[in-house]
Every structure is written in structure tokens, then in C-alpha cells.
Motif scaffolding. Structure first.
Motif, short mmCIF file in Angstrom:
data_model
loop_
_atom_site.label_atom_id
_atom_site.label_comp_id
_atom_site.label_asym_id
_atom_site.label_seq_id
_atom_site.Cartn_x
_atom_site.Cartn_y
_atom_site.Cartn_z
N SER A 131 -0.04 -5.15 11.12
CA SER A 131 -0.27 -5.79 10.14
C SER A 131 0.56 -7.25 9.94
O SER A 131 0.49 -7.50 9.23
CB SER A 131 -0.43 -4.56 9.22
OG SER A 131 -0.78 -3.49 8.72
N SER A 180 -0.88 -10.07 11.68
CA SER A 180 -1.58 -10.78 11.04
C SER A 180 -0.83 -11.75 9.65
O SER A 180 -1.50 -12.71 10.14
CB SER A 180 -2.34 -9.26 10.27
OG SER A 180 -1.99 -9.42 9.34
N VAL A 181 0.15 -11.71 9.42
CA VAL A 181 0.82 -12.84 8.56
C VAL A 181 1.83 -13.45 9.83
O VAL A 181 2.70 -13.82 8.21
CB VAL A 181 1.37 -11.99 7.59
CG1 VAL A 181 0.10 -11.72 6.30
CG2 VAL A 181 2.34 -11.27 7.46
N SER A 211 3.21 -11.89 0.29
CA SER A 211 2.65 -11.08 1.07
C SER A 211 2.88 -9.56 2.27
O SER A 211 3.15 -9.90 3.24
CB SER A 211 2.36 -11.95 2.75
OG SER A 211 1.63 -13.61 2.82
N ILE A 234 2.72 -6.02 3.41
CA ILE A 234 2.71 -5.15 4.28
C ILE A 234 2.84 -3.27 3.26
O ILE A 234 3.33 -3.62 2.92
CB ILE A 234 2.83 -5.20 5.13
CG1 ILE A 234 3.10 -5.90 6.11
CG2 ILE A 234 1.30 -4.13 5.90
CD1 ILE A 234 0.92 -7.62 6.34
N ARG A 287 -5.97 -4.24 -2.81
CA ARG A 287 -6.34 -5.92 -2.35
C ARG A 287 -6.35 -6.69 -3.38
O ARG A 287 -6.36 -7.93 -3.05
CB ARG A 287 -7.87 -5.26 -1.68
CG ARG A 287 -6.81 -4.60 -0.01
CD ARG A 287 -8.38 -4.75 1.05
NE ARG A 287 -7.88 -4.26 1.41
CZ ARG A 287 -8.74 -3.37 2.57
NH1 ARG A 287 -10.50 -2.91 1.98
NH2 ARG A 287 -8.36 -2.54 3.79
N GLY A 329 -2.87 -8.26 -4.33
CA GLY A 329 -2.61 -9.45 -3.33
C GLY A 329 -1.91 -8.75 -2.02
O GLY A 329 -1.49 -9.54 -1.09
N LEU A 330 -2.10 -7.35 -2.10
CA LEU A 330 -1.76 -6.80 -0.72
C LEU A 330 -1.76 -6.39 0.00
O LEU A 330 -3.41 -6.59 0.22
CB LEU A 330 -1.38 -5.36 -1.48
CG LEU A 330 -0.23 -5.39 -2.88
CD1 LEU A 330 0.02 -3.41 -3.13
CD2 LEU A 330 1.09 -5.47 -2.63
N ILE A 331 -1.59 -6.64 1.72
CA ILE A 331 -2.21 -6.82 2.89
C ILE A 331 -2.41 -4.85 2.72
O ILE A 331 -1.11 -4.68 3.37
CB ILE A 331 -1.92 -7.42 4.34
CG1 ILE A 331 -1.52 -8.69 3.71
CG2 ILE A 331 -2.62 -6.68 5.25
CD1 ILE A 331 -1.36 -9.61 4.34
N ILE A 332 -3.46 -4.24 2.79
CA ILE A 332 -2.89 -2.44 2.82
C ILE A 332 -3.79 -1.84 4.01
O ILE A 332 -4.77 -2.15 4.49
CB ILE A 332 -3.67 -1.47 1.23
CG1 ILE A 332 -3.37 -0.52 0.80
CG2 ILE A 332 -4.46 -2.32 0.68
CD1 ILE A 332 -3.01 0.04 0.40
N ARG A 333 -2.90 -1.16 4.67
CA ARG A 333 -3.98 -0.24 5.63
C ARG A 333 -3.28 1.09 5.76
O ARG A 333 -2.26 1.60 4.69
CB ARG A 333 -3.06 -0.27 7.04
CG ARG A 333 -3.15 -1.79 7.41
CD ARG A 333 -5.11 -2.05 7.84
NE ARG A 333 -4.76 -1.25 8.88
CZ ARG A 333 -5.05 -1.82 10.65
NH1 ARG A 333 -3.96 -3.41 10.99
NH2 ARG A 333 -5.68 -1.03 11.36
#
Ligand SMILES: NC(=O)c1ccc[n+]([C@@H]2O[C@H](COP(=O)([O-])OP(=O)(O)OC[C@H]3O[C@@H](n4cnc5c(N)ncnc54)[C@H](O)[C@@H]3O)[C@@H](O)[C@H]2O)c1
Length: 464
Positions: free
Chosen positions: A334, A337-338, A434, A436, A450, A453-457
Motif C-alpha cells: 500500500s 502505491s503512493v 494519503s 494507509i 475510501r 480518502g484513506l487507502i484501506i486494506r
């Protein structure tokens, strides 16, 4: 102090006498090991009007209790019982086992039975106390082991410490020995003590009957007579090992779901509609003093029998212990990716307890994740509401969540504390760009995250 026919009779064999002593509140109870499980147990005995002494080697714990400071604040219902039994003088504590044991009619052992660094069961506390009991207990004492041990340990090993070599004490003649394995869940011990059946096994039938009589006096639940100690101990281990294996299954299923780009939560929710499915959830590893330890104990008993049995448990260990690496893979991918690298990032660990809503880090899955991050050189912050103002794994725990989420690149949520269940994703992302989020427990609403604006996994959280 009641001196119960110690010279002339074996009180544990005499059911009417035991019943009288229970009724008149004169059966003297001593509990050795007053930790997470032993202290609530001791308080329940004292609250049933039985004079109860708790013995522990931990001087701080004993002096804390002596100064009427209750150490288990996260156990609902016990503070009131504690205050009550201290006030009516039914409960006392000491570090001096030599003073407590000779007075006791019944000795309960709630000693730790962890795993050593070579992944073997460590029964050293039981061994040490067993040898002390040989010298200290009077004839007629009943010893009940509540600690979790593997089948055969009581009958083949522990009984020998109590009997010693001098011929003074013979099991079944001079003292009674049985087990009543503890099954309560930390954080809800009082609730479990009022609802979960207990299993009682002993070296012989009459001892089992006496244990049942005593436990019936204290716990308003069914006390189930088991044929012997080893059946009771295997039953106790089975419930936890069953969960350990099922968690390993869903952990691998979760990784498959990620590859298929589907959401394991949708899968489990649907599967759970079938009447014979029992849902288990994936996570960053399996912690606590029970599941991973009990798996080692049952494997050890198979090994002692020289049998290549329970291979499924060994494989489950491998899978469950591998989940920390999977968590690191998720966060590293993750960040990539940024355009960020794990070794140059700051990661906030949310929750270090091995389970929600308790202050307990025994074999916590947070530890291997933190160790791996430390090896890589990642900067680590920790926030856990139960460990504020302390230091865990040499890292100072943040006092304030809003401070903790400032200037970080990623969050790894390890423990599903209630405080984190209602967390607003917009708040999480408010102080870092950004951001994660790796939600290893599946408690954060992915869509809302999402949108914020969060990058969530999450483990097994592919799909829409
Ligand atoms: N905590 C759980 O979730 C749980 C649940 C069910 C069963 N159990 C089992 O119960 C047993 C006790 O576990 P726990 O979680 O209460 O452990 P714990 O570590 O919280 O408590 C054990 C206590 O024993 C004391 N002690 C250690 N050696 C001693 C000695 N030689 N003499 C006197 N006191 C000594 C320690 O100081 C500690 O206070 C273990 O066998 C465990 O597997 C635990």
C-alpha cells in the motif's frame, strides 16, 4: 481456624463433613496463583462465604491487594465482590505459602503454564509448587489443578511431586487430587463463571464427587463429572485447539479471497447462514495465554506418545504465525502505491492487547508485527487505550489518539477494542495525507474509509 480432623480422617473423602463445612462457611480454601484467573476464582470462593487465602510470589500484586487496591479493573463485577470480601474478612493474601498451605482443606492451583523459548510446555511453576505442597500440606488435603495442562501430566508427573519420595503422602489415601480446568474468558470472567459448565476429573471417583460438591457451592453452573483428569484436560484443550485450527483455515481463506479480489467478510456472513457452520475470523495472528499455548500442549502430548498425530495443529501454527508477514506485505504494498517505502515510513499500531477490551499482551500478535517493523527500521508509534502512559516493547504508548494520528504514513489496526469500532474514518485521515490503513480485524467500514480518502486494506478484504 477450623482444624478439620486432620489427624484422624481424610476430609476430602467425607462428603457429609464437606457439606457441613461448606454450609457453615468453614471449609478453608487456599488458591496458589492469584493472577488473571486465580484472583477472580479466589474472590468467587470467598464470596460464597468460604474463608479463602490467595498465595502469590508476586510481591507487588500481594501488597496491592493488601492495600485494598483491586488489580483487575477490566473484569466487570469483581470490584464490588473484592470490596465485599475484604470488608467481611473472607479473603486474605500472602506471599508465604508455608503459612497458608498447612491451614487449608482445599488447595487450588491457578499457576501459569506457558510455553518456553523452544516451544515446549513450561510446567515449572506447577513443579515448584507441587514440591512445596509435599512438605507443607497436612494429610486429608484435597488439591485441585485449575491450570491448563496436557493429558497425562497430572497422573504421570504432577502426582509424584505431591507424593515425594519419603512415603508420607500417598495419593488417594493421604490426599486427594483432581482437576477443574479453567475455561473463562478474560474480560468476562464473572459472566462465564455464572454460565459455563465446569469439568471435574480426579484420580478416583470419590475425589471427583467431592470436587463437584465444592464447585457446586461456589458456581451456579453444571459441574460435569469426567471419567478422569486426562479426559477433562483433553476436553479443555479441544475447545481452544478447535478454534486455533479454524482460525488458520480462515487466515488462508482470507489470502485466497485477496487474490480472487473478493471480500472474506461477505463470504463468512453468507457461510454462517448454514446451520452447521461456525464462523471464525482471520487476523494478524493468534495470541493470548490459551489458544497458541494449548496447541503446543496437545502437540507435546502426541509427541510423548511417539505418534505423528495432530499434523493439522502443526500446520495451523505455521499458518497463524505467518500472518504477521502477511500484514507487513499489505502495508508495504500500500505504501508503494503512493510512492513510499516501509523503512522510511512512520506506522501507528492501533491496539497491542491480544484481544479486545482487556489490558493483556501475552503472546500478542502485535509483537511479531512490531518486531518485524523494527528490524526494517520503520518508525513506530503505538496507541492503545489500555496501555496509556506505559512503554510496550520499548516504545512509549501515546496518550492521545488525536496526537497519535499526526504525522504518520500508515496505521495497522491490530486489536478490535470497542474504542476503535466507532472510529470515524474522516477523523483518522484528518492529520496525515494519503494515509494507509491496514485493518487486520475488519472493523472499519471500508467504503466510508475510501470516501474519507484513506487507502484501506484488510486481511481478506478484496472486492467492492
Ligand atoms: N488467562 C486466560 O485467558 C486463561 C483462561 C483459561 C485458563 N487459563 C489457564 O489458567 C492458568 C493461569 O493463567 P493466568 O492467565 O491466570 O496466569 P497469570 O500469569 O495471570 O497468573 C498466574 C499467577 O501465578 C503466580 N505464580 C507464578 N509462579 C508462582 C509460584 N511458584 N508460587 C505462587 N504463585 C506463582 C504469578 O505471579 C501470577 O500472579 C494457566 O494454566 C492458563 O493456561 C488462563
Amino acid at each position: 481456624m477450623q482444624n478439620t480432623d486432620k489427624k484422624t480422617g481424610i476430609i476430602y473423602e467425607d462428603l457429609p463433613k464437606i457439606q457441613n463445612l461448606l454450609k457453615s462457611g468453614q471449609l478453608q480454601i487456599c488458591i496458589v496463583g492469584i493472577g488473571r484467573i486465580g484472583l477472580p476464582t479466589a474472590l468467587s470462593f470467598a464470596n460464597s462465604n468460604l474463608p479463602t487465602t490467595g498465595v502469590d510470589v508476586n510481591e507487588n500484586l500481594v501488597s496491592m491487594i493488601k492495600s485494598q487496591n483491586f488489580p483487575l479493573k477490566d473484569e466487570p463485577g469483581y470490584l464490588e465482590i473484592f470490596n465485599n470480601v475484604i470488608k467481611n474478612k473472607r479473603f486474605s493474601v500472602t506471599t508465604k505459602i508455608e503459612e497458608a498451605i498447612p491451614q487449608a482443606n482445599v488447595v487450588l492451583l491457578s499457576l501459569p503454564t506457558p510455553v518456553d523459548e523452544n516451544k515446549n510446555p513450561n510446567y515449572s511453576a506447577l513443579e515448584s509448587v507441587g514440591k512445596q505442597l509435599h512438605n507443607l500440606m497436612t494429610k486429608g488435603t484435597l488439591v485441585i489443578v485449575e491450570s491448563t495442562v496436557e493429558p497425562g501430566y497430572i497422573e504421570n508427573t504432577f502426582v509424584k511431586f505431591l507424593e515425594g519420595n519419603d512415603g508420607r503422602l500417598i495419593a488417594g489415601k493421604d490426599f486427594g487430587l483432581g482437576v477443574c480446568p479453567e475455561t473463562a474468558n478474560p474480560g468476562e470472567i464473572l459472566k462465564d463463571f455464572k454460565s459455563l459448565p465446569r469439568l471435574a476429573g480426579a484420580l478416583d471417583d470419590k475425589d471427583a464427587n467431592i470436587i463437584i460438591e465444592i464447585y457446586k457451592h461456589v458456581f451456579p453452573v453444571e459441574i460435569v463429572k469426567m471419567p478422569d483428569c486426562k479426559t477433562a484436560n483433553v476436553a479443555k484443550l479441544t475447545t481452544n485447539v478447535f478454534r486455533y485450527i479454524n482460525i488458520a483455515f480462515v487466515n488462508e481463506l482470507a489470502i485466497l479471497c485477496e487474490k480472487l479480489d473478493i471480500d472474506i467478510m461477505k463470504v463468512l456472513e453468507a457461510a454462517d447462514m448454514k446451520y452447521n457452520f461456525q464462523v471464525h475470523y482471520p487476523g494478524p495472528g493468534v495470541g493470548g495465554p490459551c489458544l497458541p499455548v494449548n496447541s503446543v500442549q496437545i502437540l507435546h502430548s502426541a509427541k510423548l506418545l511417539g505418534k505423528n498425530l495432530l499434523r493439522m495443529v502443526s500446520l495451523s501454527q505455521e499458518i497463524n504465525e505467518g500472518m504477521a508477514s502477511h500484514v507487513l506485505d499489505l502495508v508495504a504494498e500500500s505504501l508503494k502505491s503512493v510512492g513510499k517505502k516501509l523503512n522510511e515510513s512512520t506506522v501507528l499500531i492501533l491496539g497491542v492487547s491480544y484481544k479486545p477490551n482487556v489490558k493483556d499482551v501475552q503472546i500478542t500478535p502485535a509483537e511479531p508485527v512490531i518486531k518485524k517493523l523494527q528490524e526494517i527500521g520503520t518508525k513506530i508509534k503505538i496507541y492503545d487505550p489500555y496501555f496509556k502512559a506505559t512503554s510496550i516493547f520499548n516504545i512509549n504508548v501515546e496518550n492521545d489518539l488525536s496526537e497519535a494520528i499526526s504525522n504518520i504514513d500508515a496505521i495497522i489496526l491490530i486489536t478490535a477494542h470497542d474504542e476503535f469500532k466507532h472510529i470515524d474514518p474522516t477523523f483518522l485521515g484528518s492529520k496525515s495525507k494519503s494515509l494507509i490503513v491496514i485493518d487486520t480485524r475488519g472493523i472499519i467500514d471500508i467504503r466510508a474509509a475510501r470516501k474519507a480518502g484513506l487507502i484501506i486494506r484488510g486481511i481478506g478484504r478484496g472486492g467492492k
